[in-house]
Design an enzyme around this catalytic site. Structure first.
Site, short mmCIF file in Angstrom:
data_model
loop_
_atom_site.label_atom_id
_atom_site.label_comp_id
_atom_site.label_asym_id
_atom_site.label_seq_id
_atom_site.Cartn_x
_atom_site.Cartn_y
_atom_site.Cartn_z
N ASP A 273 -2.62 -15.38 4.21
CA ASP A 273 -2.00 -14.07 3.98
C ASP A 273 -0.91 -13.90 5.03
O ASP A 273 -0.85 -14.64 6.01
CB ASP A 273 -3.06 -12.96 4.10
CG ASP A 273 -2.47 -11.55 3.92
OD1 ASP A 273 -1.54 -11.40 3.11
OD2 ASP A 273 -2.93 -10.62 4.60
N SER A 274 -0.10 -12.87 4.84
CA SER A 274 0.92 -12.56 5.85
C SER A 274 0.24 -12.10 7.15
O SER A 274 0.87 -12.07 8.20
CB SER A 274 1.82 -11.44 5.34
OG SER A 274 1.06 -10.27 5.15
N TYR B 190 5.37 -9.18 5.20
CA TYR B 190 6.20 -9.90 4.23
C TYR B 190 6.90 -8.91 3.28
O TYR B 190 7.86 -9.26 2.63
CB TYR B 190 5.32 -10.80 3.35
CG TYR B 190 4.90 -12.13 3.94
CD1 TYR B 190 5.21 -12.51 5.25
CD2 TYR B 190 4.18 -13.04 3.16
CE1 TYR B 190 4.80 -13.74 5.76
CE2 TYR B 190 3.77 -14.27 3.66
CZ TYR B 190 4.07 -14.61 4.97
OH TYR B 190 3.66 -15.83 5.45
N GLY B 191 6.33 -7.71 3.19
CA GLY B 191 6.74 -6.72 2.19
C GLY B 191 8.23 -6.51 2.01
O GLY B 191 8.70 -6.32 0.90
N CYS C 189 -2.49 -12.76 -0.86
CA CYS C 189 -1.41 -11.82 -0.55
C CYS C 189 -0.64 -11.57 -1.84
O CYS C 189 -0.11 -12.52 -2.44
CB CYS C 189 -0.50 -12.44 0.51
SG CYS C 189 0.95 -11.46 0.92
N ASN C 190 -0.59 -10.32 -2.27
CA ASN C 190 0.14 -9.99 -3.50
C ASN C 190 1.63 -10.27 -3.34
O ASN C 190 2.29 -10.73 -4.27
CB ASN C 190 -0.04 -8.51 -3.82
CG ASN C 190 -1.47 -8.16 -4.21
OD1 ASN C 190 -1.79 -8.04 -5.37
ND2 ASN C 190 -2.33 -8.02 -3.23
N THR C 191 2.17 -9.97 -2.16
CA THR C 191 3.60 -10.11 -1.92
C THR C 191 4.00 -11.59 -1.96
O THR C 191 5.02 -11.96 -2.56
CB THR C 191 3.97 -9.50 -0.55
OG1 THR C 191 3.33 -8.23 -0.44
CG2 THR C 191 5.46 -9.34 -0.40
N GLU D 192 -2.97 -4.14 10.82
CA GLU D 192 -2.72 -5.19 11.83
C GLU D 192 -3.03 -4.69 13.24
O GLU D 192 -3.33 -5.48 14.13
CB GLU D 192 -1.26 -5.67 11.75
CG GLU D 192 -0.95 -6.50 10.51
CD GLU D 192 -1.59 -7.89 10.48
OE1 GLU D 192 -1.55 -8.59 11.50
OE2 GLU D 192 -2.14 -8.27 9.42
N CYS E 286 -2.32 -4.61 -2.48
CA CYS E 286 -1.99 -5.36 -1.25
C CYS E 286 -3.32 -5.63 -0.56
O CYS E 286 -4.17 -4.73 -0.46
CB CYS E 286 -1.07 -4.53 -0.36
SG CYS E 286 -0.87 -5.20 1.31
N THR E 287 -3.50 -6.85 -0.10
CA THR E 287 -4.81 -7.23 0.44
C THR E 287 -5.12 -6.59 1.79
O THR E 287 -6.26 -6.64 2.25
CB THR E 287 -4.92 -8.76 0.55
OG1 THR E 287 -3.85 -9.25 1.36
CG2 THR E 287 -4.87 -9.41 -0.82
N HIS E 288 -4.13 -5.98 2.40
CA HIS E 288 -4.40 -5.22 3.63
C HIS E 288 -5.09 -3.88 3.32
O HIS E 288 -5.86 -3.37 4.13
CB HIS E 288 -3.10 -4.92 4.40
CG HIS E 288 -2.61 -6.07 5.24
ND1 HIS E 288 -2.04 -7.19 4.71
CD2 HIS E 288 -2.59 -6.24 6.59
CE1 HIS E 288 -1.69 -8.01 5.69
NE2 HIS E 288 -2.01 -7.45 6.85
N1 DGL Z 1 -1.25 -8.52 2.42
C1 DGL Z 1 0.01 -8.55 1.75
C2 DGL Z 1 -0.13 -8.26 0.27
O1 DGL Z 1 -1.20 -8.42 -0.29
C3 DGL Z 1 1.15 -7.73 2.23
C4 DGL Z 1 1.37 -7.40 3.61
C5 DGL Z 1 2.81 -7.58 4.03
O2 DGL Z 1 3.68 -6.80 3.70
O3 DGL Z 1 2.98 -8.56 4.74
O4 DGL Z 1 0.81 -7.89 -0.37
#
Ligand code: DGL
Length: 265
Positions: free
Chosen positions: A6-7, A38-39, A69-71, A148, A180-182
């Site tokens: 993931d990011s 990453y967004g 990570c969805n992004t 984070e 988003c996985t966060h």
């Molecule tokens: N965890 C990431 C996701 O699922 C995004 C977090 C990011 O923006 O880095 O999209």
């Protein structure tokens, strides 16, 4: 060995669901916290990082890779599948379908990063359901930063979450998709603001089940092991008592990853 990345630490919300079903597997988890979020990054930047991480995980011995990570999925999974054609990648996508099937108000809210919301996969899924339900969306501004930094509850977390969630509630959303996985780490705060009548959907469990299916296809898991794994869903689906065989790697401050992991298990 299963590679997951993931990011940042958010992908641990996916690891948690996979580990519950497959407690005997070995894992390597990579958090790209030095480059998080990453967004707002370009697809090219994300593809470059995902490529480097993939090579790292393959060298570590990963036989299958979960892009938790969805992004990163939106920006890079097609690229990765083409570049590493012999590797199986499991990706993430906002769970629009179960939300659309379950809503009573006819309005679903999607919280995700800007990158995910403009991804072609998401736009296609959204297009398929838009005739049946109203889909409203919002970037979870500042959510990733909260996770984070480990600030998951309290006045600041509530203020940040409310700013992005309230507009969806105001539109009448009775179902919120965590795209988003966060975000699952903020679930307590999200549910507090949304109230009891609002359902919150995290696709991690579905991703874990899909992983099992692909692992059987790839002969990384026997039918018997898969049946045992899926039986755990029917059971209590609790955290296994055994310590997970996982190597945690962060490109940034590893203490956040360790701490988030300790709270998870
Ligand atoms: N965890 C990431 C996701 O699922 C995004 C977090 C990011 O923006 O880095 O999209």
């Amino acid at each position: 060995m299963i590679g997951i990345f993931d990011s940042g630490v958010g992908g641990l919300s996916v690891f948690r669901e996979i580990y519950k079903l497959l407690p005997d597997q070995e894992y390597v988890f990579y958090a790209d916290s030095a480059n998080c979020p990453y967004g707002d990054k370009s697809a090219a930047q994300i593809q470059e990082r995902c490529s480097e991480i993939t090579e790292f995980l393959l060298k570590k011995g990963a036989q299958i890779i979960v892009v938790a990570c969805n992004t990163a999925t939106a920006a890079a999974i097609s690229y990765l599948r083409e570049k590493y054609s012999s590797v199986k990648f499991i990706g993430m996508e906002p769970a629009v379908k179960p939300a659309a099937l379950g809503t009573k108000s006819g309005v679903i809210g999607v919280l995700a990063t800007a990158g995910t919301l403009k991804g072609s996969k998401y736009l296609k899924t959204k297009g398929e359901w838009e005739d049946n339900v109203k889909i409203v969306e919002h970037v979870g501004r500042g959510f990733v930063e909260l996770v984070e930094s480990g600030e998951l509850t309290g006045p600041k977390a509530e203020e940040v979450v409310k700013a992005s969630l309230q507009p969806l509630l105001d539109e009448g959303a009775d179902t919120i998709v965590l795209g988003c996985t966060h975000y699952p780490f903020l679930r307590q705060t999200i549910s507090k603001i949304a109230g009891e009548g609002v359902k919150v959907i995290d696709p991690a469990g579905a991703v874990a089940r899909h992983l099992i299916y692909v692992m059987v296809q790839e002969r990384l898991l026997s039918e018997v092991e898969a049946t045992e794994a899926l039986a755990r869903i029917a059971g209590e689906n609790l955290m296994p008592a055994a310590k997970p065989k996982v190597e945690l790697i962060s490109s940034g401050d590893g203490t956040v990853l360790e701490k988030t992991f300790e709270n998870l298990i």
